[in-house]
Scaffold this active site. Sequence first.
Site, PDB file in Angstrom:
ATOM      1  N   GLY A 150       9.512  72.489 -20.897  1.00  7.80           N
ATOM      2  CA  GLY A 150       9.535  71.696 -22.126  1.00  7.80           C
ATOM      3  C   GLY A 150      10.305  72.284 -23.290  1.00  7.80           C
ATOM      4  O   GLY A 150      10.061  71.913 -24.441  1.00  7.80           O
ATOM      5  N   SER A 151      11.294  73.177 -23.018  1.00  9.69           N
ATOM      6  CA  SER A 151      12.023  73.728 -24.164  1.00  9.69           C
ATOM      7  C   SER A 151      12.958  72.675 -24.771  1.00  9.69           C
ATOM      8  O   SER A 151      13.189  72.682 -25.987  1.00  9.69           O
ATOM      9  CB  SER A 151      12.801  74.989 -23.770  1.00  9.69           C
ATOM     10  OG  SER A 151      13.919  74.683 -22.990  1.00  9.69           O
ATOM     11  N   ARG A 164       7.588  55.025  -5.673  1.00 15.50           N
ATOM     12  CA  ARG A 164       8.349  55.200  -6.913  1.00 15.50           C
ATOM     13  C   ARG A 164       8.168  54.024  -7.888  1.00 15.50           C
ATOM     14  O   ARG A 164       7.924  54.200  -9.070  1.00 15.50           O
ATOM     15  CB  ARG A 164       9.837  55.374  -6.583  1.00 15.50           C
ATOM     16  CG  ARG A 164      10.671  55.738  -7.800  1.00 15.50           C
ATOM     17  CD  ARG A 164      12.119  55.972  -7.443  1.00 15.50           C
ATOM     18  NE  ARG A 164      12.289  56.986  -6.419  1.00 15.50           N
ATOM     19  CZ  ARG A 164      12.218  58.296  -6.624  1.00 15.50           C
ATOM     20  NH1 ARG A 164      11.991  58.757  -7.833  1.00 15.50           N
ATOM     21  NH2 ARG A 164      12.371  59.146  -5.634  1.00 15.50           N
ATOM     22  N   ARG A 200      12.374  63.667 -11.587  1.00 17.31           N
ATOM     23  CA  ARG A 200      12.204  62.487 -10.736  1.00 17.31           C
ATOM     24  C   ARG A 200      13.377  61.552 -10.983  1.00 17.31           C
ATOM     25  O   ARG A 200      13.851  61.428 -12.123  1.00 17.31           O
ATOM     26  CB  ARG A 200      10.917  61.732 -11.081  1.00 17.31           C
ATOM     27  CG  ARG A 200       9.640  62.415 -10.675  1.00 17.31           C
ATOM     28  CD  ARG A 200       8.458  61.569 -11.112  1.00 17.31           C
ATOM     29  NE  ARG A 200       8.457  60.244 -10.508  1.00 17.31           N
ATOM     30  CZ  ARG A 200       7.937  59.950  -9.336  1.00 17.31           C
ATOM     31  NH1 ARG A 200       7.344  60.879  -8.616  1.00 17.31           N
ATOM     32  NH2 ARG A 200       7.979  58.721  -8.854  1.00 17.31           N
ATOM     33  N   LEU A 213      14.750  57.870 -11.506  1.00 16.11           N
ATOM     34  CA  LEU A 213      14.121  56.649 -12.012  1.00 16.11           C
ATOM     35  C   LEU A 213      14.461  55.462 -11.114  1.00 16.11           C
ATOM     36  O   LEU A 213      15.574  55.352 -10.609  1.00 16.11           O
ATOM     37  CB  LEU A 213      14.608  56.354 -13.431  1.00 16.11           C
ATOM     38  CG  LEU A 213      14.382  57.429 -14.492  1.00 16.11           C
ATOM     39  CD1 LEU A 213      14.709  56.866 -15.871  1.00 16.11           C
ATOM     40  CD2 LEU A 213      12.967  57.981 -14.468  1.00 16.11           C
ATOM     41  N   ASN A 238      19.465  61.721 -20.574  1.00 22.42           N
ATOM     42  CA  ASN A 238      19.077  62.892 -19.775  1.00 22.42           C
ATOM     43  C   ASN A 238      19.944  64.074 -20.175  1.00 22.42           C
ATOM     44  O   ASN A 238      21.092  63.910 -20.583  1.00 22.42           O
ATOM     45  CB  ASN A 238      19.277  62.596 -18.284  1.00 22.42           C
ATOM     46  CG  ASN A 238      18.824  63.761 -17.414  1.00 22.42           C
ATOM     47  OD1 ASN A 238      17.793  64.375 -17.665  1.00 22.42           O
ATOM     48  ND2 ASN A 238      19.608  64.072 -16.389  1.00 22.42           N
ATOM     49  N   HIS A 247      21.456  67.638 -18.517  1.00 23.82           N
ATOM     50  CA  HIS A 247      21.644  68.280 -17.216  1.00 23.82           C
ATOM     51  C   HIS A 247      22.423  69.578 -17.418  1.00 23.82           C
ATOM     52  O   HIS A 247      23.407  69.598 -18.164  1.00 23.82           O
ATOM     53  CB  HIS A 247      22.396  67.345 -16.271  1.00 23.82           C
ATOM     54  CG  HIS A 247      22.569  67.942 -14.908  1.00 23.82           C
ATOM     55  ND1 HIS A 247      21.539  67.993 -13.990  1.00 23.82           N
ATOM     56  CD2 HIS A 247      23.635  68.536 -14.324  1.00 23.82           C
ATOM     57  CE1 HIS A 247      21.968  68.608 -12.901  1.00 23.82           C
ATOM     58  NE2 HIS A 247      23.233  68.938 -13.078  1.00 23.82           N
ATOM     59  N   GLU A 259      20.995  54.197 -12.354  1.00 24.35           N
ATOM     60  CA  GLU A 259      20.134  54.308 -11.176  1.00 24.35           C
ATOM     61  C   GLU A 259      20.501  55.475 -10.268  1.00 24.35           C
ATOM     62  O   GLU A 259      19.772  55.798  -9.340  1.00 24.35           O
ATOM     63  CB  GLU A 259      20.208  53.004 -10.371  1.00 24.35           C
ATOM     64  CG  GLU A 259      19.549  51.863 -11.129  1.00 24.35           C
ATOM     65  CD  GLU A 259      20.071  50.522 -10.709  1.00 24.35           C
ATOM     66  OE1 GLU A 259      20.587  50.409  -9.578  1.00 24.35           O
ATOM     67  OE2 GLU A 259      19.969  49.581 -11.518  1.00 24.35           O
TER      68      GLU A 259
HETATM   69  C1  GAR Z   1      16.839  72.241 -18.293  1.00 19.00           C
HETATM   70  O1  GAR Z   1      17.780  73.251 -18.004  1.00 19.00           O
HETATM   71  C2  GAR Z   1      17.406  70.877 -17.954  1.00 19.00           C
HETATM   72  O2  GAR Z   1      18.769  70.760 -18.237  1.00 19.00           O
HETATM   73  C3  GAR Z   1      17.146  70.812 -16.479  1.00 19.00           C
HETATM   74  O3  GAR Z   1      15.868  71.367 -16.310  1.00 19.00           O
HETATM   75  C4  GAR Z   1      15.643  72.331 -17.336  1.00 19.00           C
HETATM   76  C5  GAR Z   1      14.360  71.966 -18.042  1.00 19.00           C
HETATM   77  O4  GAR Z   1      14.031  72.935 -18.979  1.00 19.00           O
HETATM   78  N1  GAR Z   1      17.210  69.468 -15.986  1.00 19.00           N
HETATM   79  C6  GAR Z   1      17.719  69.133 -14.812  1.00 19.00           C
HETATM   80  O5  GAR Z   1      18.136  69.944 -14.009  1.00 19.00           O
HETATM   81  C7  GAR Z   1      17.725  67.639 -14.526  1.00 19.00           C
HETATM   82  N2  GAR Z   1      18.610  67.337 -13.458  1.00 19.00           N
HETATM   83  P1  GAR Z   1      13.008  72.613 -20.134  1.00 19.00           P
HETATM   84  O6  GAR Z   1      11.749  72.063 -19.440  1.00 19.00           O
HETATM   85  O7  GAR Z   1      12.745  73.936 -20.772  1.00 19.00           O
HETATM   86  O8  GAR Z   1      13.623  71.615 -21.066  1.00 19.00           O
END
Ligand code: GAR
Length: 205
Positions: free
Chosen positions: A13-14, A66, A92, A94, A108, A110, A143
Amino acid sequence: MKKRIGVLLSGRGSNFDALAEGAASGLIPNAEIAIVISNREGAPGIEKAQSRRIETCVIPSRGLEREAYDKLVIAALQEKRVDLVCLAGYMRLLSPAFVRAFPNRILNIHPSLLPAFPGLEAQRQALEHGAKFSGCTVHFVDENLDAGPIILQATVPIEDSDTPETLSARILREEHRIYAEAVSIVLAGRYRIEGRRVLTSLEKK
Ligand code: GAR
């Protein structure tokens, strides 16, 4: 009226925290986090939200198809009348129904320069591929996995001494910065979409 953001997360959750801080400090103007939803019980991001006194909701996905699962999440977001849905480490894919429920209203983050290295462990993928630069991407969600129109990206150099952990940490700092910026742009309507291109330096027509 403040714009209402719903955050979906599965773990640390950062990125949620960066958005919450952005909304609280005014870096993301006129916005608040209306709800944080996790598919995982015990996700540290839920505790972070509770300590900020933001409403949380855990909807476990085990045993649900889903579509059935997404219906529950859509209902929770609609009940909170969210204007924007932000995926923040939400692991997940969507369903089409979810994407249709919030057209161009789901973002999102990434940890790679998409379309390179979609999916899991993007930082490790970049390192093992031998890329000299990686970074992060904020995009609209469609999607397909990590595939929608790109709003903002930031680049990060890959050093010879990097491990997946050191690279992830360097990318994460950029994630926090560009996610807040992208949310501000989208909430203010300071963009327009032409095909796959999201134009952010021009006013919406
Ligand atoms: C982050 O690095 C985010 O970009 C990645 O998961 C981590 C979550 O960190 N997301 C993905 O890889 C989605 N495809 P966080 O919980 O500290 O925000």
